[in-house]
Design an enzyme around this catalytic site. Structure first.
Site, short mmCIF file in Angstrom:
data_model
loop_
_atom_site.label_atom_id
_atom_site.label_comp_id
_atom_site.label_asym_id
_atom_site.label_seq_id
_atom_site.Cartn_x
_atom_site.Cartn_y
_atom_site.Cartn_z
N ASP A 1 2.49 -4.92 8.28
CA ASP A 1 1.28 -4.11 8.14
C ASP A 1 0.09 -5.08 8.13
O ASP A 1 -0.13 -5.79 7.15
CB ASP A 1 1.38 -3.32 6.82
N HIS B 1 0.87 -1.17 0.00
CA HIS B 1 0.00 0.00 0.00
C HIS B 1 0.92 1.23 0.00
O HIS B 1 2.01 1.19 0.57
CB HIS B 1 -0.80 -0.07 1.30
N CYS C 1 -4.48 2.46 -3.86
CA CYS C 1 -3.27 2.92 -3.15
C CYS C 1 -2.12 1.94 -3.36
O CYS C 1 -1.28 1.76 -2.47
CB CYS C 1 -3.51 3.11 -1.66
N GLN D 1 -4.93 -5.21 6.61
CA GLN D 1 -5.82 -5.99 5.76
C GLN D 1 -6.00 -7.41 6.30
O GLN D 1 -6.91 -8.12 5.88
CB GLN D 1 -5.23 -6.04 4.35
N LYS E 1 -11.04 -1.04 9.85
CA LYS E 1 -11.17 -2.18 8.94
C LYS E 1 -11.64 -3.43 9.67
O LYS E 1 -11.81 -4.48 9.06
CB LYS E 1 -9.85 -2.43 8.22
C1 LIG Z 1 -6.00 0.54 4.64
C2 LIG Z 1 -4.59 0.13 4.63
C3 LIG Z 1 -3.58 0.97 5.10
C4 LIG Z 1 -3.87 2.36 5.60
O1 LIG Z 1 -4.68 2.35 6.72
P1 LIG Z 1 -5.24 3.73 7.32
O2 LIG Z 1 -6.29 3.29 8.28
O3 LIG Z 1 -5.79 4.51 6.17
O4 LIG Z 1 -4.09 4.42 7.97
C5 LIG Z 1 -2.28 0.49 5.09
N1 LIG Z 1 -1.98 -0.73 4.63
C6 LIG Z 1 -2.92 -1.57 4.16
C7 LIG Z 1 -2.53 -2.93 3.68
C8 LIG Z 1 -4.25 -1.18 4.15
O5 LIG Z 1 -5.19 -2.01 3.68
#
Ligand SMILES: *Cc1c(COP(=O)(O)O)cnc(C)c1O
Length: 404
Positions: free
Chosen positions: A198, A121, A362, A201, A224
């Site tokens: 990260d 992302h 993104c 997701q 999320k």
């Molecule tokens: C949504 C997302 C982000 C960003 O998250 P925010 O809540 O907008 O800070 C970063 N990495 C991944 C894989 C995402 O799906």
């Protein structure tokens, strides 16, 4: 027992209409919907104990502080962190990543290497580029293949004694690929590099165990996983969090301030300058409780059924191509119709009450790899149904007829 019709009753928004049609919400990878149980917690906070935390002697401040710290414990338990102070409240994944990237500014030297993946992302690319500019460190990228998987033999070649940091997402938001993070972490640790995963997701679909993973940093966003926006977390191993300098200066994060010198507060407050999103933190805890009450085993099993069903039905449509075909993937389907711009498909689906995302998600480098401007992305949550997928398939067929 997992009963989707009962679960749907928890989500008031799912019974609304869009453009005169029942809402079909398939944009869960961008943000999830919020159950009444979490909405109630938000209403309760502002109705009954809204107050600033930690400094107050009065009852409301005590209540708010207790609830906020309880939420930290819920998150600690959920991710199986050793200590509650290893959980830092942030405004979300982006904030968490920037906090770590900023901290490494004072640790990295010229020529040190940072490895990221081709599946990232933007929020997981830009902070590292900025970090490289500040420190003279070099960014290396693990390439991907046609299935949308990272090529581990290339990772093996990139990793060396110069590697200081590795940053990979647990699950790709654009394609749904589940990355082999256990292997990535183990390899990085062999050369003494730190790893940040990260999990933005992944956390809506599975329950990570940060101690079993032995990961150094793990980040996620509340919105999320059935929680509010503007709220998230950073898990960091205690030793790393002690080593990193504070990110922002302000109230809450200090022990003592004089104009000559300021000493910083203990963890986790060192990283929590200013008045936080108190209600957001408490609601994040409530969202995690809600999802655990349903159970992540049941959630992932059901979502997998949705994924298989939708994949099979969509592939029956002529000229439809799915991007991201790894066997290890979660309930995200990125696709295009031959010769038709994804934005046009998304617009027609919206007219029929179906919310999908179109564009580069993104993750422009992935789109560049496939040489496409973007995709239509349908992402499913545990409150979606096969009937809704049937509506999507019918709408995509209709869009194809209208646009070709
Ligand atoms: C949504 C997302 C982000 C960003 O998250 P925010 O809540 O907008 O800070 C970063 N990495 C991944 C894989 C995402 O799906």
């Amino acid at each position: 027992m997992f009963n989707v019709e009962d679960i749907r009753k928890d989500f008031p928004i799912l019974s609304r209409q869009v453009n005169g049609k029942p809402l079909v919400y398939f944009d869960n990878a961008a943000t999830s919907q919020t159950p009444q149980q979490v909405i109630d917690v938000i209403v309760d906070y502002y109705s009954n104990y809204n107050a600033n935390i930690h400094r107050g002697v009065h009852a409301l401040s005590q209540e708010a502080t207790d609830k906020y710290e309880q939420a930290r414990h819920i998150i600690q338990k959920h991710f199986n962190a050793r200590f509650a102070h290893e959980i830092i409240f942030t405004s979300g994944t982006t904030h968490s990543i920037n906090l770590v990237a900023n901290g490494f500014s004072s640790i990295l030297n010229k020529g040190d290497e940072i490895i990221v993946s081709a599946l990232e992302h933007h929020s997981n690319i830009v902070p590292w580029q900025m970090l490289c500019e500040r420190t003279g460190a070099i960014l290396k990228v693990i390439p991907m293949n046609q299935e949308g998987e990272l090529i581990m033999s290339e990772y093996d070649k990139l990793i060396s004694n110069n590697t200081k940091l590795v940053f990979v997402n647990h699950i790709s938001n654009a394609l749904g690929t589940i990355n082999p993070i256990e292997y990535i972490i183990e390899k990085a640790h062999q050369v003494g590099a730190a790893v940040l995963i990260d999990g933005a997701q992944a956390c809506p679909h599975l329950k990570p165990d940060v101690q079993a993973l032995d990961v150094d940093f793990y980040v996620a966003s509340a919105h999320k996983m059935c929680g509010p926006t503007g709220e998230g977390m950073l898990y960091g191993k205690e030793a790393w969090l002690k080593k990193l300098p504070p990110y922002q200066g302000g109230g809450e994060m200090i022990a003592e301030v004089t104009f000559e010198k300021t000493t910083y507060a203990e963890l986790p407050h060192k990283f929590e300058a200013g008045t936080p999103n108190i209600c957001g933190g408490i609601a994040f805890g409530a969202a995690i409780d809600y999802m655990n009450a349903i159970g992540f085993d049941a959630i992932s099993k059901y979502e997998h059924e949705l994924l298989e069903y939708a994949t099979q039905k969509l592939l029956e449509i002529e000229g439809l191509k799915i991007y991201g075909t790894s066997k290890n993937k979660t309930s995200v389907i990125s696709f295009n119709l031959k010769g038709i711009h994804p934005y046009d498909v998304g617009t027609i689906l919206d007219k029929m009450g179906i919310a999908v995302r179109t564009g580069h998600h993104c993750a422009q480098p992935i789109m560049d790899y496939y040489k496409i401007p973007g995709t239509v992305r349908a992402s499913f949550a545990f409150y979606n149904t096969k009937t809704e997928i049937d509506s999507l398939v019918a709408a995509v067929k209709k869009a194809r007829l209208m646009l070709s």
